[in-house]
Design a protein around this motif. Structure first.
Motif, PDB file in Angstrom:
ATOM      1  N   LEU A 133       0.666  -1.162   0.021  1.00  0.00           N
ATOM      2  CA  LEU A 133      -0.089  -0.158   0.029  1.00  0.00           C
ATOM      3  C   LEU A 133       0.598   0.872   0.078  1.00  0.00           C
ATOM      4  O   LEU A 133       0.592   2.145  -0.679  1.00  0.00           O
ATOM      5  CB  LEU A 133      -1.000  -0.265   0.988  1.00  0.00           C
ATOM      6  N   THR A 134       2.170   1.277   0.472  1.00  0.00           N
ATOM      7  CA  THR A 134       2.678   2.462   1.415  1.00  0.00           C
ATOM      8  C   THR A 134       4.661   2.577   0.111  1.00  0.00           C
ATOM      9  O   THR A 134       4.350   3.372  -0.283  1.00  0.00           O
ATOM     10  CB  THR A 134       2.940   2.979   2.496  1.00  0.00           C
ATOM     11  N   GLY A 135       4.719   1.336  -0.552  1.00  0.00           N
ATOM     12  CA  GLY A 135       6.208   1.224  -0.914  1.00  0.00           C
ATOM     13  C   GLY A 135       6.288   1.261   0.456  1.00  0.00           C
ATOM     14  O   GLY A 135       8.409   1.108   0.297  1.00  0.00           O
ATOM     15  N   ALA A 136       6.450   1.223   1.941  1.00  0.00           N
ATOM     16  CA  ALA A 136       7.315   1.157   2.991  1.00  0.00           C
ATOM     17  C   ALA A 136       8.504  -0.023   3.563  1.00  0.00           C
ATOM     18  O   ALA A 136       7.427  -1.151   2.786  1.00  0.00           O
ATOM     19  CB  ALA A 136       6.799   1.719   4.209  1.00  0.00           C
ATOM     20  N   GLN A 137       9.648   0.447   3.236  1.00  0.00           N
ATOM     21  CA  GLN A 137      10.143  -1.854   2.661  1.00  0.00           C
ATOM     22  C   GLN A 137      10.482  -1.517   4.216  1.00  0.00           C
ATOM     23  O   GLN A 137      11.651  -1.766   5.204  1.00  0.00           O
ATOM     24  CB  GLN A 137      11.492  -1.393   2.442  1.00  0.00           C
ATOM     25  N   VAL A 138       8.933  -2.386   4.387  1.00  0.00           N
ATOM     26  CA  VAL A 138       8.870  -3.307   6.257  1.00  0.00           C
ATOM     27  C   VAL A 138       9.664  -4.332   6.098  1.00  0.00           C
ATOM     28  O   VAL A 138       9.151  -5.461   5.216  1.00  0.00           O
ATOM     29  CB  VAL A 138       7.637  -2.828   6.471  1.00  0.00           C
ATOM     30  N   THR A 139      10.731  -4.903   6.990  1.00  0.00           N
ATOM     31  CA  THR A 139      10.931  -6.099   6.871  1.00  0.00           C
ATOM     32  C   THR A 139      10.530  -7.177   7.937  1.00  0.00           C
ATOM     33  O   THR A 139      10.285  -8.250   7.912  1.00  0.00           O
ATOM     34  CB  THR A 139      13.245  -5.596   6.696  1.00  0.00           C
ATOM     35  N   MET A 140       9.912  -6.695   9.148  1.00  0.00           N
ATOM     36  CA  MET A 140       9.378  -7.689  10.485  1.00  0.00           C
ATOM     37  C   MET A 140       8.450  -6.420  10.997  1.00  0.00           C
ATOM     38  O   MET A 140       8.418  -5.358  11.338  1.00  0.00           O
ATOM     39  CB  MET A 140      10.557  -8.119  11.056  1.00  0.00           C
ATOM     40  N   ILE A 141       7.501  -7.590  11.554  1.00  0.00           N
ATOM     41  CA  ILE A 141       6.717  -6.904  12.345  1.00  0.00           C
ATOM     42  C   ILE A 141       7.013  -7.366  13.990  1.00  0.00           C
ATOM     43  O   ILE A 141       6.643  -8.719  13.660  1.00  0.00           O
ATOM     44  CB  ILE A 141       4.942  -6.327  11.942  1.00  0.00           C
ATOM     45  N   SER A 142       6.951  -6.892  14.901  1.00  0.00           N
ATOM     46  CA  SER A 142       7.489  -7.595  16.412  1.00  0.00           C
ATOM     47  C   SER A 142       5.667  -8.077  17.096  1.00  0.00           C
ATOM     48  O   SER A 142       5.048  -7.282  16.239  1.00  0.00           O
ATOM     49  CB  SER A 142       7.497  -7.050  16.817  1.00  0.00           C
ATOM     50  N   ASN A 143       6.350  -9.161  17.799  1.00  0.00           N
ATOM     51  CA  ASN A 143       5.154  -9.044  18.503  1.00  0.00           C
ATOM     52  C   ASN A 143       3.886  -7.617  19.375  1.00  0.00           C
ATOM     53  O   ASN A 143       4.395  -7.238  19.959  1.00  0.00           O
ATOM     54  CB  ASN A 143       5.035 -10.280  19.336  1.00  0.00           C
ATOM     55  N   ALA A 144       2.833  -8.163  18.713  1.00  0.00           N
ATOM     56  CA  ALA A 144       1.798  -6.809  19.854  1.00  0.00           C
ATOM     57  C   ALA A 144       2.697  -5.895  18.923  1.00  0.00           C
ATOM     58  O   ALA A 144       2.171  -4.446  19.785  1.00  0.00           O
ATOM     59  CB  ALA A 144       2.220  -7.310  21.503  1.00  0.00           C
ATOM     60  N   ALA A 145       3.545  -5.263  18.023  1.00  0.00           N
ATOM     61  CA  ALA A 145       3.721  -3.756  17.470  1.00  0.00           C
ATOM     62  C   ALA A 145       2.882  -3.710  17.091  1.00  0.00           C
ATOM     63  O   ALA A 145       1.714  -4.045  16.463  1.00  0.00           O
ATOM     64  CB  ALA A 145       4.619  -3.776  17.105  1.00  0.00           C
ATOM     65  N   HIS A 146       2.055  -1.778  17.394  1.00  0.00           N
ATOM     66  CA  HIS A 146       1.224  -1.552  16.659  1.00  0.00           C
ATOM     67  C   HIS A 146       2.047  -0.082  15.345  1.00  0.00           C
ATOM     68  O   HIS A 146       3.532   0.244  15.563  1.00  0.00           O
ATOM     69  CB  HIS A 146       0.307  -0.616  17.225  1.00  0.00           C
ATOM     70  N   SER A 147       1.291  -0.025  13.626  1.00  0.00           N
ATOM     71  CA  SER A 147       1.870  -0.004  12.660  1.00  0.00           C
ATOM     72  C   SER A 147       0.588   1.311  12.677  1.00  0.00           C
ATOM     73  O   SER A 147      -1.125   0.691  12.526  1.00  0.00           O
ATOM     74  CB  SER A 147       2.587  -0.092  11.632  1.00  0.00           C
ATOM     75  N   VAL A 148       0.837   2.124  12.321  1.00  0.00           N
ATOM     76  CA  VAL A 148      -0.404   3.926  11.718  1.00  0.00           C
ATOM     77  C   VAL A 148      -0.161   3.820   9.770  1.00  0.00           C
ATOM     78  O   VAL A 148       1.531   3.987   9.477  1.00  0.00           O
ATOM     79  CB  VAL A 148      -0.349   4.123  12.250  1.00  0.00           C
ATOM     80  N   LEU A 149      -1.162   3.263   9.794  1.00  0.00           N
ATOM     81  CA  LEU A 149      -1.226   4.142   8.222  1.00  0.00           C
ATOM     82  C   LEU A 149      -2.540   4.462   8.232  1.00  0.00           C
ATOM     83  O   LEU A 149      -3.111   4.833   8.243  1.00  0.00           O
ATOM     84  CB  LEU A 149      -1.897   2.502   7.307  1.00  0.00           C
ATOM     85  N   LEU A 150      -2.249   5.574   7.534  1.00  0.00           N
ATOM     86  CA  LEU A 150      -3.844   6.753   6.952  1.00  0.00           C
ATOM     87  C   LEU A 150      -3.548   6.710   5.438  1.00  0.00           C
ATOM     88  O   LEU A 150      -2.929   6.785   4.633  1.00  0.00           O
ATOM     89  CB  LEU A 150      -2.830   8.078   7.122  1.00  0.00           C
ATOM     90  N   HIS A 151      -4.654   7.073   5.706  1.00  0.00           N
ATOM     91  CA  HIS A 151      -5.599   6.472   3.780  1.00  0.00           C
ATOM     92  C   HIS A 151      -6.286   7.553   3.835  1.00  0.00           C
ATOM     93  O   HIS A 151      -7.754   8.100   4.411  1.00  0.00           O
ATOM     94  CB  HIS A 151      -6.380   5.337   4.181  1.00  0.00           C
ATOM     95  N   THR A 152      -5.921   8.473   2.586  1.00  0.00           N
ATOM     96  CA  THR A 152      -7.187   9.886   1.751  1.00  0.00           C
ATOM     97  C   THR A 152      -7.864   9.430   0.900  1.00  0.00           C
ATOM     98  O   THR A 152      -6.913   8.897   0.027  1.00  0.00           O
ATOM     99  CB  THR A 152      -6.152  10.325   1.698  1.00  0.00           C
ATOM    100  N   ALA A 153      -8.913   8.991   0.874  1.00  0.00           N
ATOM    101  CA  ALA A 153      -9.558   8.811  -0.160  1.00  0.00           C
ATOM    102  C   ALA A 153     -10.241  10.358  -1.105  1.00  0.00           C
ATOM    103  O   ALA A 153     -10.338  11.197  -0.981  1.00  0.00           O
ATOM    104  CB  ALA A 153     -11.491   7.886   0.034  1.00  0.00           C
ATOM    105  N   ARG A 154     -10.449   9.713  -2.474  1.00  0.00           N
ATOM    106  CA  ARG A 154     -10.792  11.382  -3.681  1.00  0.00           C
ATOM    107  C   ARG A 154     -11.369  11.408  -4.534  1.00  0.00           C
ATOM    108  O   ARG A 154     -11.196   9.444  -4.873  1.00  0.00           O
ATOM    109  CB  ARG A 154      -9.195  11.513  -4.427  1.00  0.00           C
ATOM    110  N   GLU A 155     -12.350  11.061  -4.771  1.00  0.00           N
ATOM    111  CA  GLU A 155     -13.558  10.642  -5.772  1.00  0.00           C
ATOM    112  C   GLU A 155     -12.888  11.259  -7.062  1.00  0.00           C
ATOM    113  O   GLU A 155     -12.498  11.854  -7.434  1.00  0.00           O
ATOM    114  CB  GLU A 155     -14.625  12.222  -5.277  1.00  0.00           C
TER     115      GLU A 155
END
Length: 203
Positions: free
Chosen positions: A155-177
């Motif tokens: 979705l973002t192109g971010a190069q995420v290599t690992m997500i830790s147990n119970a870690a939170h990550s935040v995405l912002l989404h903007t919709a355009r008509e």
């Protein structure tokens, strides 16, 4: 004004298989005591913001993590979303690093496993459906490490290599008509993250 929707993607807490470094996938392994405390700690970190509701994967480790977050944050778990289930690792599930596991390895995964492209398609579709249905809301999505990593990268192109147990990550989404969706990450694994928005086709 174009509404912005916030998703907090939270990986479930630790399980016995996580502690033993076994591939878990869709095997329905419950949280252990460490995992429950990890989720409570994440809830404390997330209390600085307001959240509207929680959705989760149907696997029990995600459901219990969601319920702990809901109790700690005073919000409801409103739905299980089947498409948020973890990657299917097929015959590799339950295995630790070994000759047996190495024999199953192929580029990008394991013989008989769901591909990363398949995970990307279903996870991004599910997250897009959530933000499309709930414009402007702040939603916690409790799922799994591989699924979150693949979805965030797609979705973002971010190069995420690992997500830790119970870690939170935040995405912002903007919709355009009649235009593209914009996604960008502000937090990855509980740490602030700077990355330019990626545009994806409108659905």
């Amino acid at each position: 004004m174009t509404p912005q929707t916030t998703l907090a993607l939270v990986r479930h807490g630790e399980t016995a298989w996580n502690a033993q470094k076994r591939i878990q996938g869709r095997s329905d392994i419950p949280l252990n005591a460490t995992g429950r405390e990890q989720v409570r700690a994440t809830a404390r970190a997330m209390q600085v913001d307001e959240w509207d509701f929680i959705v989760c994967s149907p696997l029990s480790r995600a459901r219990e993590s969601a319920e702990i977050l809901g109790t700690e944050l005073g919000i409801n778990v409103v739905a299980e979303v089947p498409a948020l289930v973890e990657r299917d690792y097929g015959p590799a599930e339950g295995l630790q690093d070994s000759e047996e596991l190495n024999a199953l390895r192929i580029p990008g995964g394991f013989t008989g496993a769901e591909t990363e492209l398949e995970v990307a398609r279903r996870s991004t579709s599910a997250l897009t459906d959530i933000v499309t249905t709930h414009h402007g809301k702040r939603i916690i999505v409790v799922a799994h490490g591989t699924l979150i990593r693949i979805a965030m990268t797609a979705l973002t192109g971010a190069q995420v290599t690992m997500i830790s147990n119970a870690a939170h990550s935040v995405l912002l989404h903007t919709a355009r008509e009649d235009g593209p969706h914009e996604w960008h990450a502000t937090i990855v694994n509980g740490e602030h993250y700077r990355h330019s928005a990626q545009i994806s086709p409108a659905r």
